[in-house]
Scaffold this motif. Structure first.
Motif, PDB file in Angstrom:
ATOM      1  N   CYS A  23       0.832  -1.211   0.000  1.00 26.75           N
ATOM      2  CA  CYS A  23       0.000   0.000   0.000  1.00 26.75           C
ATOM      3  C   CYS A  23       0.862   1.254   0.000  1.00 26.75           C
ATOM      4  N   ALA A  24       1.949   1.239   0.763  1.00 29.59           N
ATOM      5  CA  ALA A  24       2.836   2.403   0.815  1.00 29.59           C
ATOM      6  C   ALA A  24       3.525   2.624  -0.524  1.00 29.59           C
ATOM      7  N   VAL A  25       3.977   1.542  -1.169  1.00 30.53           N
ATOM      8  CA  VAL A  25       4.648   1.668  -2.469  1.00 30.53           C
ATOM      9  C   VAL A  25       3.689   2.199  -3.520  1.00 30.53           C
ATOM     10  N   GLN A  26       2.481   1.660  -3.543  1.00 31.54           N
ATOM     11  CA  GLN A  26       1.514   2.108  -4.543  1.00 31.54           C
ATOM     12  C   GLN A  26       1.078   3.552  -4.301  1.00 31.54           C
ATOM     13  N   THR A  27       1.068   3.961  -3.034  1.00 35.38           N
ATOM     14  CA  THR A  27       0.779   5.363  -2.739  1.00 35.38           C
ATOM     15  C   THR A  27       1.887   6.260  -3.281  1.00 35.38           C
ATOM     16  N   ALA A  28       3.140   5.885  -3.014  1.00 37.55           N
ATOM     17  CA  ALA A  28       4.270   6.676  -3.500  1.00 37.55           C
ATOM     18  C   ALA A  28       4.315   6.721  -5.020  1.00 37.55           C
ATOM     19  N   GLN A  29       3.914   5.625  -5.655  1.00 32.57           N
ATOM     20  CA  GLN A  29       3.880   5.614  -7.121  1.00 32.57           C
ATOM     21  C   GLN A  29       2.767   6.531  -7.648  1.00 32.57           C
ATOM     22  N   PHE A  30       1.610   6.503  -7.015  1.00 35.73           N
ATOM     23  CA  PHE A  30       0.468   7.288  -7.488  1.00 35.73           C
ATOM     24  C   PHE A  30       0.721   8.789  -7.373  1.00 35.73           C
ATOM     25  N   VAL A  31       1.447   9.175  -6.320  1.00 41.59           N
ATOM     26  CA  VAL A  31       1.699  10.608  -6.106  1.00 41.59           C
ATOM     27  C   VAL A  31       3.028  11.048  -6.714  1.00 41.59           C
ATOM     28  N   ALA A  32       3.555  10.246  -7.617  1.00 47.25           N
ATOM     29  CA  ALA A  32       4.739  10.589  -8.415  1.00 47.25           C
ATOM     30  C   ALA A  32       6.014  10.723  -7.592  1.00 47.25           C
ATOM     31  N   LEU A  33       6.117   9.935  -6.524  1.00 44.87           N
ATOM     32  CA  LEU A  33       7.362   9.888  -5.770  1.00 44.87           C
ATOM     33  C   LEU A  33       8.199   8.667  -6.149  1.00 44.87           C
TER      34      LEU A  33
ATOM     35  N   THR B 228       7.120   3.723 -11.984  1.00 46.04           N
ATOM     36  CA  THR B 228       6.493   2.403 -12.039  1.00 46.04           C
ATOM     37  C   THR B 228       7.535   1.297 -11.971  1.00 46.04           C
ATOM     38  N   THR B 229       8.639   1.498 -12.647  1.00 47.74           N
ATOM     39  CA  THR B 229       9.706   0.490 -12.634  1.00 47.74           C
ATOM     40  C   THR B 229      10.276   0.299 -11.235  1.00 47.74           C
ATOM     41  N   LYS B 230      10.563   1.409 -10.563  1.00 53.83           N
ATOM     42  CA  LYS B 230      11.112   1.329  -9.216  1.00 53.83           C
ATOM     43  C   LYS B 230      10.107   0.725  -8.244  1.00 53.83           C
ATOM     44  N   ALA B 231       8.841   1.081  -8.393  1.00 51.60           N
ATOM     45  CA  ALA B 231       7.802   0.540  -7.510  1.00 51.60           C
ATOM     46  C   ALA B 231       7.680  -0.970  -7.681  1.00 51.60           C
ATOM     47  N   ASN B 232       7.680  -1.435  -8.921  1.00 50.03           N
ATOM     48  CA  ASN B 232       7.585  -2.878  -9.168  1.00 50.03           C
ATOM     49  C   ASN B 232       8.797  -3.621  -8.623  1.00 50.03           C
TER      50      ASN B 232
END
Length: 286
Positions: free
Chosen positions: A169-179, A182-186
């Motif tokens: 949930c934390a990773v997907q939040t950071a990805q959604f708010v452009a922090l 997508t590659t780094k989040a995955n």
């Protein structure tokens, strides 16, 4: 004043109504046992699952022959099932089972540490802007998973999945708010998933030795076969001084105290019969 007007029977009925049970016919301390005993304790635990990735780690996934990339994933349910015979063997004073529980516990604790480090990386990003506050993504309809386990190791594994669920949930939040890209989040999610799966797979391949510390002390054939197959155990395993934190207590009949911790205990090997030639003795001189 005489107490002949006191209705003792009415007082006893009031006591029964207040306490919910009849008054004791015998005073406490007479040594007589109660007619009934409390029943066994039962708990009711459950865990909320917010992401599909965490849900997969709970139930696992069977492998597909037509798709080599879709390998089987051992989930929490499978982990608990494989762990049960190991835990029960440790309850029977099997030192090899004790040693395996130590390994499993080490895998779980290492996974907790890995997830904490990954989560710290994401949390640092989420608070990188002092004037912007982000609330972690959450499921509008989480799945409730009941937790029915017979030992603490399975609950520790459940807490590990819960930490991974929140991490996703934390990773997907950071990805959604452009922090995060997508590659780094995955990449972060794959790393977290891998460390949890490694812990859940730590109970695979176990084979019960069927020996106890008493067998090893006596040097039985079963103990010799176990040593030949799985090797000798460290002294601190045999004497019970190093055991898993959440392992079962040593049984009362355990012979762990018979082992000396500062010496290497080896299984007694059967002696081979040797035919020795007797030396001819000279006749005694007169």
């Amino acid at each position: 004043m005489a107490d002949s007007n006191i209705d003792h029977e009415a007082i006893e009925k009031v006591r029964e109504r207040i306490n919910g049970s009849p008054a004791l016919s015998e005073p406490v301390g007479t040594g007589k046992p109660f007619a009934s005993r409390p029943g066994p304790l039962r708990n009711d635990s459950s865990m909320s699952i917010k992401t599909s990735l965490a849900q997969q780690l709970v139930f696992g996934r069977s492998g597909r022959k037509d798709s080599p990339d879709k390998r089987a994933v051992i989930g929490l349910v499978g982990f608990a099932r494989m762990l049960k015979p190991i835990y029960e063997a440790a309850e029977r004073d099997d030192p090899y089972a004790d040693n395996r529980l130590l390994d499993i516990e080490a895998f779980i604790e290492r996974s907790f540490q890995d997830l904490r480090e990954l989560r710290a990386t994401v949390d640092k990003l989420l608070v990188s802007r002092s004037d912007v506050h982000h609330r972690l993504a959450h499921s509008l309809k989480p799945v409730q998973v009941p937790l029915y386990f017979s030992n603490q190791f399975a609950f520790r594994a459940a807490y590990l999945i819960n930490d991974f669920d929140t991490f996703v949930c934390a990773v997907q939040t950071a990805q959604f708010v452009a922090l995060l890209t997508t590659t780094k989040a995955n990449t972060l999610i794959r790393r977290g998933n891998k460390t949890v799966r490694r812990a859940l797979a730590s109970a695979t391949g176990y084979q019960c030795s069927g020996v106890s510390r008493a067998d090893i002390l006596s040097g039985t054939a079963k103990a010799r076969a176990a040593v030949k197959r799985w090797g000798e155990l460290p002294p601190d395993i045999l004497d019970g001084s190093r055991r898993a934190v959440f392992g079962p207590p040593l049984p009362e009949e355990s012979l762990a105290s018979r082992f000396v911790a500062d010496t290497t205990v080896r299984v007694k090997k059967p002696r081979r019969a040797r035919c020795r030639k007797r030396k001819a003795t000279a006749p005694a001189s007169e």
